[in-house]
Design a protein around this motif. Structure first.
Motif, PDB file in Angstrom:
ATOM      1  N   GLY A 202    -110.809 105.622 -38.567  1.00 47.93           N
ATOM      2  CA  GLY A 202    -109.740 106.304 -39.280  1.00 47.93           C
ATOM      3  C   GLY A 202    -108.380 106.034 -38.661  1.00 47.93           C
ATOM      4  O   GLY A 202    -108.237 105.241 -37.735  1.00 47.93           O
ATOM      5  N   PRO A 203    -107.342 106.719 -39.160  1.00 47.05           N
ATOM      6  CA  PRO A 203    -105.986 106.539 -38.630  1.00 47.05           C
ATOM      7  C   PRO A 203    -105.811 107.142 -37.239  1.00 47.05           C
ATOM      8  O   PRO A 203    -106.529 108.063 -36.847  1.00 47.05           O
ATOM      9  CB  PRO A 203    -105.111 107.277 -39.656  1.00 47.05           C
ATOM     10  N   VAL A 204    -104.859 106.598 -36.501  1.00 49.63           N
ATOM     11  CA  VAL A 204    -104.535 107.111 -35.163  1.00 49.63           C
ATOM     12  C   VAL A 204    -103.724 108.395 -35.299  1.00 49.63           C
ATOM     13  O   VAL A 204    -102.781 108.471 -36.081  1.00 49.63           O
ATOM     14  CB  VAL A 204    -103.737 106.069 -34.358  1.00 49.63           C
ATOM     15  N   ASP A 205    -104.085 109.405 -34.539  1.00 42.00           N
ATOM     16  CA  ASP A 205    -103.356 110.664 -34.543  1.00 42.00           C
ATOM     17  C   ASP A 205    -102.264 110.674 -33.484  1.00 42.00           C
ATOM     18  O   ASP A 205    -101.114 110.990 -33.746  1.00 42.00           O
ATOM     19  CB  ASP A 205    -104.321 111.829 -34.304  1.00 42.00           C
ATOM     20  N   ARG A 206    -102.624 110.246 -32.253  1.00 44.84           N
ATOM     21  CA  ARG A 206    -101.653 110.259 -31.161  1.00 44.84           C
ATOM     22  C   ARG A 206    -102.169 109.402 -30.017  1.00 44.84           C
ATOM     23  O   ARG A 206    -103.338 108.998 -29.999  1.00 44.84           O
ATOM     24  CB  ARG A 206    -101.409 111.684 -30.663  1.00 44.84           C
ATOM     25  N   VAL A 207    -101.289 109.140 -29.055  1.00 44.24           N
ATOM     26  CA  VAL A 207    -101.652 108.405 -27.851  1.00 44.24           C
ATOM     27  C   VAL A 207    -101.224 109.234 -26.651  1.00 44.24           C
ATOM     28  O   VAL A 207    -100.108 109.756 -26.620  1.00 44.24           O
ATOM     29  CB  VAL A 207    -100.973 107.018 -27.802  1.00 44.24           C
ATOM     30  N   GLU A 208    -102.087 109.344 -25.661  1.00 45.15           N
ATOM     31  CA  GLU A 208    -101.793 110.146 -24.479  1.00 45.15           C
ATOM     32  C   GLU A 208    -101.965 109.330 -23.202  1.00 45.15           C
ATOM     33  O   GLU A 208    -102.855 108.469 -23.114  1.00 45.15           O
ATOM     34  CB  GLU A 208    -102.682 111.387 -24.426  1.00 45.15           C
ATOM     35  N   TYR A 209    -101.138 109.602 -22.235  1.00 47.17           N
ATOM     36  CA  TYR A 209    -101.247 108.981 -20.911  1.00 47.17           C
ATOM     37  C   TYR A 209    -102.528 109.442 -20.231  1.00 47.17           C
ATOM     38  O   TYR A 209    -102.877 110.622 -20.272  1.00 47.17           O
ATOM     39  CB  TYR A 209    -100.036 109.380 -20.068  1.00 47.17           C
ATOM     40  N   LYS A 228    -107.585 110.717 -35.846  1.00 40.89           N
ATOM     41  CA  LYS A 228    -107.530 111.955 -36.627  1.00 40.89           C
ATOM     42  C   LYS A 228    -108.844 112.715 -36.572  1.00 40.89           C
ATOM     43  O   LYS A 228    -108.890 113.935 -36.703  1.00 40.89           O
ATOM     44  CB  LYS A 228    -107.193 111.627 -38.080  1.00 40.89           C
ATOM     45  N   ARG A 229    -109.947 111.989 -36.389  1.00 38.28           N
ATOM     46  CA  ARG A 229    -111.269 112.611 -36.351  1.00 38.28           C
ATOM     47  C   ARG A 229    -111.705 112.972 -34.932  1.00 38.28           C
ATOM     48  O   ARG A 229    -112.831 113.394 -34.715  1.00 38.28           O
ATOM     49  CB  ARG A 229    -112.302 111.671 -36.982  1.00 38.28           C
ATOM     50  N   GLY A 230    -110.816 112.773 -33.976  1.00 33.54           N
ATOM     51  CA  GLY A 230    -111.120 113.133 -32.605  1.00 33.54           C
ATOM     52  C   GLY A 230    -111.691 112.018 -31.756  1.00 33.54           C
ATOM     53  O   GLY A 230    -111.945 112.211 -30.563  1.00 33.54           O
ATOM     54  N   GLU A 231    -111.925 110.847 -32.347  1.00 29.44           N
ATOM     55  CA  GLU A 231    -112.451 109.736 -31.562  1.00 29.44           C
ATOM     56  C   GLU A 231    -111.397 109.229 -30.583  1.00 29.44           C
ATOM     57  O   GLU A 231    -110.199 109.366 -30.805  1.00 29.44           O
ATOM     58  CB  GLU A 231    -112.923 108.588 -32.457  1.00 29.44           C
ATOM     59  N   ILE A 248    -112.386 100.762 -23.504  1.00 35.95           N
ATOM     60  CA  ILE A 248    -113.688 101.416 -23.570  1.00 35.95           C
ATOM     61  C   ILE A 248    -113.729 102.152 -24.902  1.00 35.95           C
ATOM     62  O   ILE A 248    -112.806 102.894 -25.238  1.00 35.95           O
ATOM     63  CB  ILE A 248    -113.898 102.405 -22.413  1.00 35.95           C
ATOM     64  N   THR A 249    -114.778 101.939 -25.680  1.00 37.82           N
ATOM     65  CA  THR A 249    -114.853 102.511 -27.016  1.00 37.82           C
ATOM     66  C   THR A 249    -115.247 103.987 -26.989  1.00 37.82           C
ATOM     67  O   THR A 249    -115.753 104.498 -25.985  1.00 37.82           O
ATOM     68  CB  THR A 249    -115.866 101.752 -27.885  1.00 37.82           C
ATOM     69  N   ASP A 250    -115.045 104.639 -28.108  1.00 38.26           N
ATOM     70  CA  ASP A 250    -115.393 106.046 -28.242  1.00 38.26           C
ATOM     71  C   ASP A 250    -116.891 106.260 -28.033  1.00 38.26           C
ATOM     72  O   ASP A 250    -117.310 107.206 -27.368  1.00 38.26           O
ATOM     73  CB  ASP A 250    -114.975 106.552 -29.623  1.00 38.26           C
ATOM     74  N   THR A 251    -117.704 105.365 -28.601  1.00 39.44           N
ATOM     75  CA  THR A 251    -119.152 105.485 -28.442  1.00 39.44           C
ATOM     76  C   THR A 251    -119.547 105.454 -26.978  1.00 39.44           C
ATOM     77  O   THR A 251    -120.360 106.262 -26.516  1.00 39.44           O
ATOM     78  CB  THR A 251    -119.875 104.356 -29.187  1.00 39.44           C
ATOM     79  N   SER A 252    -118.970 104.525 -26.233  1.00 42.21           N
ATOM     80  CA  SER A 252    -119.283 104.406 -24.808  1.00 42.21           C
ATOM     81  C   SER A 252    -118.896 105.671 -24.054  1.00 42.21           C
ATOM     82  O   SER A 252    -119.652 106.165 -23.209  1.00 42.21           O
ATOM     83  CB  SER A 252    -118.553 103.195 -24.219  1.00 42.21           C
ATOM     84  N   LEU A 253    -117.729 106.209 -24.351  1.00 44.24           N
ATOM     85  CA  LEU A 253    -117.272 107.425 -23.684  1.00 44.24           C
ATOM     86  C   LEU A 253    -118.189 108.602 -23.989  1.00 44.24           C
ATOM     87  O   LEU A 253    -118.505 109.413 -23.110  1.00 44.24           O
ATOM     88  CB  LEU A 253    -115.842 107.747 -24.112  1.00 44.24           C
ATOM     89  N   ARG A 254    -118.636 108.696 -25.232  1.00 45.25           N
ATOM     90  CA  ARG A 254    -119.518 109.798 -25.620  1.00 45.25           C
ATOM     91  C   ARG A 254    -120.879 109.696 -24.925  1.00 45.25           C
ATOM     92  O   ARG A 254    -121.442 110.698 -24.482  1.00 45.25           O
ATOM     93  CB  ARG A 254    -119.704 109.815 -27.141  1.00 45.25           C
ATOM     94  N   ILE A 255    -121.419 108.484 -24.869  1.00 46.47           N
ATOM     95  CA  ILE A 255    -122.709 108.280 -24.218  1.00 46.47           C
ATOM     96  C   ILE A 255    -122.624 108.659 -22.747  1.00 46.47           C
ATOM     97  O   ILE A 255    -123.483 109.356 -22.208  1.00 46.47           O
ATOM     98  CB  ILE A 255    -123.167 106.822 -24.361  1.00 46.47           C
ATOM     99  N   ALA A 256    -121.575 108.178 -22.081  1.00 53.15           N
ATOM    100  CA  ALA A 256    -121.400 108.468 -20.657  1.00 53.15           C
ATOM    101  C   ALA A 256    -121.179 109.957 -20.421  1.00 53.15           C
ATOM    102  O   ALA A 256    -121.712 110.531 -19.459  1.00 53.15           O
ATOM    103  CB  ALA A 256    -120.231 107.662 -20.103  1.00 53.15           C
ATOM    104  N   GLU A 257    -120.388 110.585 -21.286  1.00 52.84           N
ATOM    105  CA  GLU A 257    -120.120 112.013 -21.126  1.00 52.84           C
ATOM    106  C   GLU A 257    -121.402 112.824 -21.252  1.00 52.84           C
ATOM    107  O   GLU A 257    -121.673 113.722 -20.447  1.00 52.84           O
ATOM    108  CB  GLU A 257    -119.115 112.476 -22.176  1.00 52.84           C
ATOM    109  N   SER A 258    -122.219 112.501 -22.254  1.00 53.07           N
ATOM    110  CA  SER A 258    -123.464 113.219 -22.462  1.00 53.07           C
ATOM    111  C   SER A 258    -124.402 113.040 -21.273  1.00 53.07           C
ATOM    112  O   SER A 258    -125.037 113.996 -20.815  1.00 53.07           O
ATOM    113  CB  SER A 258    -124.148 112.719 -23.743  1.00 53.07           C
TER     114      SER A 258
END
Length: 279
Positions: A202-209, A228-231, A248-258
């Protein structure tokens, strides 16, 4: 919120790739302190969305469209894993990875040496994956210019990709306090890269440091691109010349976090059990 934890997630992801394919060190001490030698394999599980499944081309289809392979593929000498019948072959993984490097870095692998390693899943990353070290010279050293990627061993989904180099210059590797306060340039670069390469559904919502660090003698800065969807897509750039160094992709971050949450839960249970017995 989840993006506040991307520092430790990135470190955990990098730690399992191997010394040959670490593409940007968000915090060198944190990555090197990870107990990679104590990792045990665990069952692999998959939750691939319909949109992702349709976006991932079969290796056979990629082969028909890409023409004759013009790079050398071999198993890394440090590899210890063995692919199963449901996993992509080493050659298929190399072809899928070549597509990601072409899309993200504009890299033509003609004449390249591609070294693959297979991992059946670990405690810190319970998903079978292929990781690659890509160079344009046969001999490898820590100072070699290299590209890398890590993909799902079954679906070919991208987990991370990166670029590492040794600078001719010697820029400061220290923390830049002013840059942390005003990093608008890198925010724009990160947003543009995500959109150009289609790294977010989806579209980008914001970018953070996120943070600063270094890889070899190359100072880095890392941004979190949030959709926008929280990814979240974790993006790293050189503070020296603004060159894009990796993601690092969203999927990778989610897997590692879990996985980290599960391990933390096990530690808590063990601690409670130990305390109940008394000392």
């Amino acid at each position: 919120m989840r993006h506040h934890n991307t520092f430790k997630l990135a470190a955990a992801t990098l730690a399992i790739i191997g010394a040959g394919t670490v593409f940007f060190n968000i915090a060198t001490d944190v990555v090197m302190a990870a107990e990679t030698g104590k990792i045990e394999t665990v069952p692999t599980s998959y939750q691939v969305s319909d949109s992702l499944a349709s976006a991932l081309s079969k290796p056979e289809q990629k082969k028909e469209n890409s023409g004759e392979v013009n790079y050398r593929v071999s198993m890394d000498e440090l590899n210890t894993g063995t692919p199963t019948d449901v996993d992509m072959t080493m050659e298929e993984a190399a072809e899928v990875g070549a597509g990601y490097l072409r899309n993200i870095f504009g890299l033509d692998l003609k004449g390249a040496y591609v070294y693959l390693s297979y991992y059946p899943g670990t405690e810190t990353f319970p998903r079978a994956f292929w990781s690659a070290d890509v160079l344009f010279e046969e001999a490898r050293s820590p100072e070699s210019t290299r590209w890398s990627y890590m993909i799902d061993a079954v679906t070919g989904e991208l987990f991370n990709a990166g670029y590492g180099r040794q600078l001719d210059a010697n820029p400061s590797l220290g923390y830049d306090e002013e840059l942390a306060k005003d990093c608008g340039l890198y925010m724009e670069l990160a947003k543009k890269k995500v959109e150009e390469c289609g790294l977010m559904d989806g579209p980008v919502d914001r970018v953070e440091y996120n943070c600063q660090g270094y890889s070899g003698n190359d100072p880095t800065i890392t941004m979190d691109v949030i959709g926008k969807r929280g990814e979240i897509v974790n993006m790293s750039f050189s503070r020296y010349d603004q060159v894009f160094l990796g993601l690092i992709t969203d999927t990778s971050l989610r897997i590692a976090e879990s996985a980290l949450d599960d391990l933390a839960g096990e530690v808590e249970v063990e601690s409670v059990g130990f305390g109940s017995n008394g000392e």
